[in-house]
Design a protein around this motif. Structure first.
Motif, short mmCIF file in Angstrom:
data_model
loop_
_atom_site.label_atom_id
_atom_site.label_comp_id
_atom_site.label_asym_id
_atom_site.label_seq_id
_atom_site.Cartn_x
_atom_site.Cartn_y
_atom_site.Cartn_z
N ASP A 5 -1.00 11.46 -12.04
CA ASP A 5 -0.06 10.71 -11.22
C ASP A 5 -0.86 9.97 -10.16
OD1 ASP A 5 1.89 9.67 -9.59
OD2 ASP A 5 2.93 11.56 -9.24
N LEU A 6 -0.99 8.66 -10.34
CA LEU A 6 -1.74 7.84 -9.39
C LEU A 6 -0.77 7.14 -8.46
CD1 LEU A 6 -4.52 6.75 -8.52
CD2 LEU A 6 -4.14 4.84 -10.09
N GLY A 7 -0.77 7.56 -7.19
CA GLY A 7 0.07 6.93 -6.19
C GLY A 7 -0.72 5.96 -5.33
N GLY A 8 -0.16 5.61 -4.19
CA GLY A 8 -0.86 4.71 -3.29
C GLY A 8 -1.99 5.38 -2.55
N GLY A 9 -1.83 6.69 -2.27
CA GLY A 9 -2.84 7.38 -1.48
C GLY A 9 -3.69 8.36 -2.24
N SER A 10 -3.14 8.97 -3.29
CA SER A 10 -3.88 10.03 -3.96
C SER A 10 -3.63 10.03 -5.46
CB SER A 10 -3.49 11.40 -3.38
OG SER A 10 -2.12 11.67 -3.62
N LEU A 11 -4.49 10.76 -6.15
CA LEU A 11 -4.35 11.03 -7.58
C LEU A 11 -4.11 12.51 -7.76
CD1 LEU A 11 -4.80 10.27 -10.68
CD2 LEU A 11 -7.17 10.96 -10.30
N GLN A 12 -3.00 12.85 -8.43
CA GLN A 12 -2.74 14.25 -8.79
C GLN A 12 -3.11 14.42 -10.27
OE1 GLN A 12 -1.68 15.79 -6.03
NE2 GLN A 12 -1.42 13.78 -5.10
N ALA A 13 -3.89 15.45 -10.56
CA ALA A 13 -4.22 15.78 -11.94
C ALA A 13 -3.72 17.19 -12.22
CB ALA A 13 -5.73 15.70 -12.17
N THR B 91 -5.20 19.52 -9.13
CA THR B 91 -6.00 19.09 -8.00
C THR B 91 -5.46 17.77 -7.48
OG1 THR B 91 -8.27 18.72 -7.21
CG2 THR B 91 -7.70 17.78 -9.36
N SER B 92 -5.78 17.46 -6.24
CA SER B 92 -5.36 16.21 -5.60
C SER B 92 -6.58 15.55 -4.98
CB SER B 92 -4.31 16.51 -4.51
OG SER B 92 -3.91 15.33 -3.85
N LEU B 93 -6.79 14.28 -5.33
CA LEU B 93 -7.96 13.54 -4.85
C LEU B 93 -7.50 12.27 -4.16
CD1 LEU B 93 -10.16 13.90 -8.05
CD2 LEU B 93 -10.46 15.13 -5.89
N GLU B 94 -8.14 11.94 -3.05
CA GLU B 94 -7.71 10.79 -2.25
C GLU B 94 -8.31 9.49 -2.79
OE1 GLU B 94 -8.34 11.52 1.91
OE2 GLU B 94 -6.61 12.84 2.02
N CYS B 95 -7.80 9.07 -3.95
CA CYS B 95 -8.25 7.81 -4.55
C CYS B 95 -7.05 7.04 -5.10
CB CYS B 95 -9.31 8.05 -5.62
SG CYS B 95 -8.81 9.18 -6.94
N GLY B 96 -5.95 7.01 -4.34
CA GLY B 96 -4.79 6.22 -4.73
C GLY B 96 -5.09 4.73 -4.70
N CYS B 97 -4.27 3.94 -5.37
CA CYS B 97 -4.59 2.52 -5.57
C CYS B 97 -4.62 1.74 -4.26
CB CYS B 97 -3.61 1.90 -6.57
SG CYS B 97 -1.87 2.05 -6.14
N LEU B 98 -3.71 2.02 -3.32
CA LEU B 98 -3.73 1.29 -2.05
C LEU B 98 -4.88 1.77 -1.17
CD1 LEU B 98 -2.51 -0.79 -0.16
CD2 LEU B 98 -0.86 0.95 0.62
N ARG B 99 -5.15 3.06 -1.19
CA ARG B 99 -6.29 3.59 -0.43
C ARG B 99 -7.59 2.96 -0.93
NH1 ARG B 99 -6.64 8.30 2.60
NH2 ARG B 99 -4.73 9.15 1.67
N ILE B 100 -7.74 2.85 -2.25
CA ILE B 100 -8.94 2.25 -2.84
C ILE B 100 -9.01 0.76 -2.51
CG2 ILE B 100 -9.98 1.59 -5.05
CD1 ILE B 100 -10.60 4.46 -4.27
N TYR B 101 -7.88 0.07 -2.61
CA TYR B 101 -7.87 -1.36 -2.28
C TYR B 101 -8.32 -1.58 -0.84
CZ TYR B 101 -6.18 -6.01 -1.14
OH TYR B 101 -6.11 -7.31 -0.70
N SER C 79 2.57 6.61 0.05
CA SER C 79 1.56 5.81 0.76
C SER C 79 1.82 4.32 0.63
CB SER C 79 0.17 6.14 0.21
OG SER C 79 -0.13 7.50 0.37
N ASN C 80 2.37 3.91 -0.51
CA ASN C 80 2.57 2.50 -0.80
C ASN C 80 4.03 2.09 -0.64
OD1 ASN C 80 1.74 -0.07 -1.58
ND2 ASN C 80 2.03 0.33 -3.76
N THR C 81 4.94 2.92 -1.12
CA THR C 81 6.37 2.59 -1.08
C THR C 81 7.18 3.74 -0.49
OG1 THR C 81 6.77 3.45 -3.31
CG2 THR C 81 6.20 1.11 -3.12
N ILE C 82 8.36 3.39 0.01
CA ILE C 82 9.37 4.38 0.36
C ILE C 82 10.54 4.11 -0.57
CG2 ILE C 82 10.96 5.20 2.13
CD1 ILE C 82 8.90 4.53 4.23
N HIS C 83 10.87 5.10 -1.37
CA HIS C 83 11.77 4.89 -2.51
C HIS C 83 12.92 5.89 -2.42
CE1 HIS C 83 11.72 3.64 -7.03
NE2 HIS C 83 12.94 3.65 -6.53
N GLY C 84 14.13 5.38 -2.35
CA GLY C 84 15.32 6.22 -2.31
C GLY C 84 16.15 6.04 -3.57
N VAL C 85 16.61 7.15 -4.14
CA VAL C 85 17.43 7.12 -5.35
C VAL C 85 18.59 8.08 -5.17
CG1 VAL C 85 17.51 7.51 -7.85
CG2 VAL C 85 15.42 6.63 -6.80
N VAL C 86 19.78 7.64 -5.59
CA VAL C 86 20.93 8.53 -5.66
C VAL C 86 21.15 8.88 -7.13
CG1 VAL C 86 23.40 8.82 -5.24
CG2 VAL C 86 22.00 7.54 -3.61
#
Length: 319
Positions: A144-152, A164-174, A23-30
């Motif tokens: 796990d708190l992401g931009g869009g959701s919190l996974q517990a 469970t997954s709740l829609e209270c990620g940091c960017l969504r809340i902001y 939700s907040n970032t697009i992150h690529g890793v090799v």
């Protein structure tokens, strides 16, 4: 230009490219993988804030264009790296968009890349894998708190018990509560009231809280970018060096960060800008949510881990 020395292979090496479309970032890793050992060799992150392009449930054309551009860039990176496997996966922002299927179709037509949409249960499974790798206890809770959701997730006797997954990620809340750069005291109270209502309304969260009180040695593991940012920020306040895979603090550390923001906002903005400028607006909302959920669960000892969903995907699907 990629340094060819980084991409030098030994016998048995496999290169795996993972793209986490959040939700907040697009992150690529090799990752370089050999006989179960993994090493990050290339890392690219863009603060796309995809969820900010969603209005009335619709991902805008501009948001889809931005998504296509970032996916193409990461696909080029993976090709240049000669990855043996690639995996593009998306979480909360795309999951919540009404026109998700259309967006995925456009990305596929424009870039040739098929994005895998993972649901909340899959995301929790990957978080569990990341937590278990870093966990010395048999019983633990992962947040796990992401931009869009919190996974517990609750791990019981070493196995994933419930999630469970709740829609209270940091960017969504902001986006929902904050009008300026940082939350005011009133906005902070509103955020806390809202997320505590979400927790109380979720039967799985109430069940996890109950089990935490009965299971022995049940620590709380903080996962994801907001958690890692908290670890960096708190170490800076305590004048401590980094380097540990697991950073342990007590439950008062989250309150400490919130108190410092209230007492010296200017210094906190300076420190945030120095450590992770892309999170200058979302860091404090994330801390508020983390404090609310750890208070709700009655967490005492908090452990911040480096690994997150990408490492969980790597372990579960590619090793």
């Amino acid at each position: 230009m990629i340094d060819s020395k980084i991409l030098r292979r030994r016998k048995g090496d496999r290169f795996i490219g993972l793209a986490d479309i959040g939700s907040n970032t697009i992150h690529g890793v090799v990752y370089k993988v050999n006989n179960g050992d993994t090493t990050k060799i290339l890392n690219h992150k863009d603060s796309t804030e995809l969820i900010s392009y969603i209005c009335a449930g619709i991902l805008s054309d501009e948001g889809i264009d931005r998504l296509c551009s970032e996916v193409k860039q990461l696909d080029d990176l993976f090709r240049l790296s000669e990855c043996d496997e690639v995996d593009f996966f998306a979480t909360s922002a795309l999951r919540s968009a009404v026109n998700c299927d259309e967006a995925l179709r456009i990305v596929r037509e424009e870039t040739g890349v098929c994005i895998r949409l993972i649901d909340g249960k899959q995301e929790a499974r990957y978080d569990y894998m990341a937590m278990k790798k870093n966990c010395c206890e048999k019983n633990a809770v992962g947040l796990d708190l992401g931009g869009g959701s919190l996974q517990a997730v609750l791990m019981e006797n070493g196995e994933l018990s419930r999630s469970t997954s709740l829609e209270c990620g940091c960017l969504r809340i902001y986006n929902a509560f904050v009008k300026g750069i940082l939350p005011t005291e009133t906005e902070t109270r509103e955020i806390i009231e809202y997320v505590k209502y979400l927790f109380e309304s979720d039967i799985v969260m109430r069940s996890i809280r109950k089990d935490m009180n009965t299971l022995s040695g049940c620590s709380t593991y903080m996962i994801g970018g907001t958690a890692r940012a908290f670890g960096k920020f708190h170490r800076a306040l305590e004048d401590m060096s980094g380097g540990k895979r697991v950073y342990s603090v007590d439950e008062g550390a989250l309150k400490q960060v919130m108190d410092v923001y209230r007492e010296d906002e200017g210094y906190c903005v300076y420190l945030t800008n120095k450590l992770f400028p892309e999170r200058i607006c979302t860091f404090l909302p994330g801390i508020i949510v983390f404090r609310a959920v750890t208070e709700f669960l009655g967490s005492r000892e908090l452990r911040v881990i480096r690994d997150g969903i990408r490492e969980g995907v790597l372990q579960h699907d590619h090793i």
